[in-house]
Design a protein around this motif. Structure first.
Motif, PDB file in Angstrom:
ATOM      1  N   VAL A 238       1.844 -15.247  18.722  1.00 37.52           N
ATOM      2  CA  VAL A 238       2.728 -14.104  18.930  1.00 37.52           C
ATOM      3  C   VAL A 238       3.960 -14.209  18.036  1.00 37.52           C
ATOM      4  O   VAL A 238       4.397 -13.233  17.417  1.00 37.52           O
ATOM      5  CB  VAL A 238       3.144 -14.004  20.408  1.00 37.52           C
ATOM      6  CG1 VAL A 238       4.144 -12.870  20.615  1.00 37.52           C
ATOM      7  CG2 VAL A 238       1.917 -13.793  21.293  1.00 37.52           C
ATOM      8  N   VAL A 239       4.523 -15.409  17.957  1.00 39.12           N
ATOM      9  CA  VAL A 239       5.710 -15.612  17.121  1.00 39.12           C
ATOM     10  C   VAL A 239       5.379 -15.344  15.653  1.00 39.12           C
ATOM     11  O   VAL A 239       6.167 -14.725  14.922  1.00 39.12           O
ATOM     12  CB  VAL A 239       6.275 -17.028  17.303  1.00 39.12           C
ATOM     13  CG1 VAL A 239       7.412 -17.288  16.319  1.00 39.12           C
ATOM     14  CG2 VAL A 239       6.777 -17.222  18.732  1.00 39.12           C
ATOM     15  N   LYS A 240       4.218 -15.776  15.206  1.00 36.33           N
ATOM     16  CA  LYS A 240       3.808 -15.535  13.815  1.00 36.33           C
ATOM     17  C   LYS A 240       3.714 -14.041  13.528  1.00 36.33           C
ATOM     18  O   LYS A 240       4.155 -13.567  12.477  1.00 36.33           O
ATOM     19  CB  LYS A 240       2.468 -16.213  13.542  1.00 36.33           C
ATOM     20  CG  LYS A 240       2.010 -16.083  12.089  1.00 36.33           C
ATOM     21  CD  LYS A 240       0.713 -16.856  11.849  1.00 36.33           C
ATOM     22  CE  LYS A 240       0.281 -16.738  10.376  1.00 36.33           C
ATOM     23  NZ  LYS A 240      -0.968 -17.500  10.131  1.00 36.33           N
ATOM     24  N   ASN A 241       3.151 -13.273  14.463  1.00 34.97           N
ATOM     25  CA  ASN A 241       3.078 -11.826  14.283  1.00 34.97           C
ATOM     26  C   ASN A 241       4.465 -11.194  14.239  1.00 34.97           C
ATOM     27  O   ASN A 241       4.720 -10.270  13.457  1.00 34.97           O
ATOM     28  CB  ASN A 241       2.256 -11.196  15.410  1.00 34.97           C
ATOM     29  CG  ASN A 241       0.772 -11.483  15.287  1.00 34.97           C
ATOM     30  OD1 ASN A 241       0.271 -11.777  14.199  1.00 34.97           O
ATOM     31  ND2 ASN A 241       0.051 -11.416  16.402  1.00 34.97           N
ATOM     32  N   ALA A 242       5.359 -11.694  15.086  1.00 34.45           N
ATOM     33  CA  ALA A 242       6.732 -11.170  15.096  1.00 34.45           C
ATOM     34  C   ALA A 242       7.443 -11.489  13.779  1.00 34.45           C
ATOM     35  O   ALA A 242       8.187 -10.658  13.246  1.00 34.45           O
ATOM     36  CB  ALA A 242       7.507 -11.761  16.273  1.00 34.45           C
ATOM     37  N   GLN A 243       7.216 -12.681  13.252  1.00 34.75           N
ATOM     38  CA  GLN A 243       7.822 -13.058  11.979  1.00 34.75           C
ATOM     39  C   GLN A 243       7.304 -12.166  10.846  1.00 34.75           C
ATOM     40  O   GLN A 243       8.061 -11.763   9.960  1.00 34.75           O
ATOM     41  CB  GLN A 243       7.539 -14.529  11.681  1.00 34.75           C
ATOM     42  CG  GLN A 243       8.298 -15.488  12.585  1.00 34.75           C
ATOM     43  CD  GLN A 243       7.851 -16.926  12.434  1.00 34.75           C
ATOM     44  OE1 GLN A 243       6.676 -17.206  12.158  1.00 34.75           O
ATOM     45  NE2 GLN A 243       8.766 -17.861  12.648  1.00 34.75           N
ATOM     46  N   ARG A 244       6.018 -11.855  10.885  1.00 31.62           N
ATOM     47  CA  ARG A 244       5.447 -10.980   9.862  1.00 31.62           C
ATOM     48  C   ARG A 244       6.063  -9.579   9.956  1.00 31.62           C
ATOM     49  O   ARG A 244       6.396  -8.963   8.938  1.00 31.62           O
ATOM     50  CB  ARG A 244       3.929 -10.895  10.017  1.00 31.62           C
ATOM     51  CG  ARG A 244       3.255 -10.029   8.950  1.00 31.62           C
ATOM     52  CD  ARG A 244       1.736 -10.060   9.078  1.00 31.62           C
ATOM     53  NE  ARG A 244       1.118  -9.313   7.999  1.00 31.62           N
ATOM     54  CZ  ARG A 244       0.915  -8.007   8.026  1.00 31.62           C
ATOM     55  NH1 ARG A 244       1.302  -7.300   9.087  1.00 31.62           N
ATOM     56  NH2 ARG A 244       0.332  -7.386   7.005  1.00 31.62           N
ATOM     57  N   ALA A 245       6.216  -9.077  11.186  1.00 32.66           N
ATOM     58  CA  ALA A 245       6.846  -7.775  11.376  1.00 32.66           C
ATOM     59  C   ALA A 245       8.259  -7.770  10.813  1.00 32.66           C
ATOM     60  O   ALA A 245       8.683  -6.810  10.162  1.00 32.66           O
ATOM     61  CB  ALA A 245       6.856  -7.404  12.863  1.00 32.66           C
ATOM     62  N   TYR A 246       8.986  -8.859  11.043  1.00 35.33           N
ATOM     63  CA  TYR A 246      10.360  -8.933  10.542  1.00 35.33           C
ATOM     64  C   TYR A 246      10.378  -8.981   9.015  1.00 35.33           C
ATOM     65  O   TYR A 246      11.248  -8.370   8.375  1.00 35.33           O
ATOM     66  CB  TYR A 246      11.088 -10.140  11.129  1.00 35.33           C
ATOM     67  CG  TYR A 246      12.582 -10.052  10.970  1.00 35.33           C
ATOM     68  CD1 TYR A 246      13.345  -9.299  11.873  1.00 35.33           C
ATOM     69  CD2 TYR A 246      13.237 -10.681   9.921  1.00 35.33           C
ATOM     70  CE1 TYR A 246      14.715  -9.193  11.729  1.00 35.33           C
ATOM     71  CE2 TYR A 246      14.613 -10.581   9.775  1.00 35.33           C
ATOM     72  CZ  TYR A 246      15.349  -9.839  10.685  1.00 35.33           C
ATOM     73  OH  TYR A 246      16.704  -9.723  10.527  1.00 35.33           O
TER      74      TYR A 246
END
Length: 277
Positions: A238-246
């Motif tokens: 989940v954190v990896k996906n959030a980092q990609r979104a950012y």
């Protein structure tokens, strides 16, 4: 609860956790696997480096059969009335972070708010509360911002949607002062702020605010918030996906130089409107 006493209480939590774990004959890795975190996390809890979330404390009680002691300790320690319960844990993590990245779709993030802006936001959301309640909330936000002035401050990155600049929270004079405050922090290189313009169209974080936190000796975490709730997660996927979104938000945003120019220009527009009314 003062910061010093809170830290002492978290250290007690860690010491008690270590004692109970060892009494149960479990290693940090073994306990971690049973409560769905890593052994390293358990070590960080025991050293009071990282504060466990309530659900983790509850699972620790179940595994160690401690009759709810860690849940009670955790509830006591996060029961800081200045913050919503779902946000108290984030405040603790901010103090430990080496980098904080935020996306703000509608309001200036708390750590960048002036007192006047914070007061206006608080009153708008709580129109029937006392002045004491409002001032307590405002003071809490200003205290959070002090980490930006510390010698050991984290890198603080913010992407502001252009919406944030265009809504005159607290009135035009308030917004002018708020935007000049952000510009000052940018010019002093205390923060990195960019603006996501309307022309960027759709973006990958349209559901609400997003915060990413990174640490020297712990995995990163992500926090998302909507109007009445927030979620803190440290699941790697989940954190990896959030980092990609950012990352996608940063690519779509204006450059720091263009963002600063826009922020100062909008601030001056508010100033001129104030002078002519």
């Amino acid at each position: 609860m003062a910061n010093g006493s809170r830290q002492a209480a978290w250290e007690f939590f860690g010491t008690e956790l270590k004692r109970r774990r060892e009494d149960a004959g479990l290693t940090q890795v073994e306990l971690g696997s049973r409560v769905f975190v890593s052994g390293g996390y358990i070590g960080q809890f025991e050293q009071a480096i990282r504060k466990p979330q309530l659900d983790v404390a509850q699972r620790i009680d179940e595994v160690l059969q401690t009759d709810g002691i860690f849940e009670r300790l955790c509830r006591k320690l996060i029961d800081d009335k200045r913050y919503a319960e779902y946000f108290a844990g984030v405040v603790e993590l901010e103090r430990q972070a080496t980098q904080i990245c935020e996306f703000a779709p509608t309001l200036v993030p708390g750590m960048l708010q002036t007192a006047v802006y914070a007061r206006a936001v608080t009153v708008a959301a709580n129109p029937f509360v006392t002045d004491e309640y409002v001032e307590e909330k405002v003071t809490a936000r200003l205290e959070r911002a002090r980490i930006l002035e510390d010698a050991t401050r984290p890198e603080y990155w913010v992407v502001l949607h252009e919406n944030v600049l265009c809504v005159p929270v607290g009135g035009r004079e308030s917004m002018a002062a708020q935007l000049h405050h952000i510009a000052r922090l940018m010019r002093e290189r205390l923060v990195m702020v960019t603006v996501l313009p309307y022309s960027a169209g759709a973006h990958p974080s349209m559901g609400g605010m997003l915060t990413l936190l990174e640490f020297d000796d712990a995995p990163p975490a992500a926090y998302t918030e909507t109007s009445f709730s927030g979620t803190l997660v440290d699941d790697p996927g989940v954190v990896k996906n959030a980092q990609r979104a950012y990352d996608l938000l940063r690519v779509a945003a204006l450059s720091p130089e263009a963002s600063l120019a826009l922020i100062e220009s909008v601030a001056e527009d508010y100033r001129r409107c104030t002078r002519t009314t």
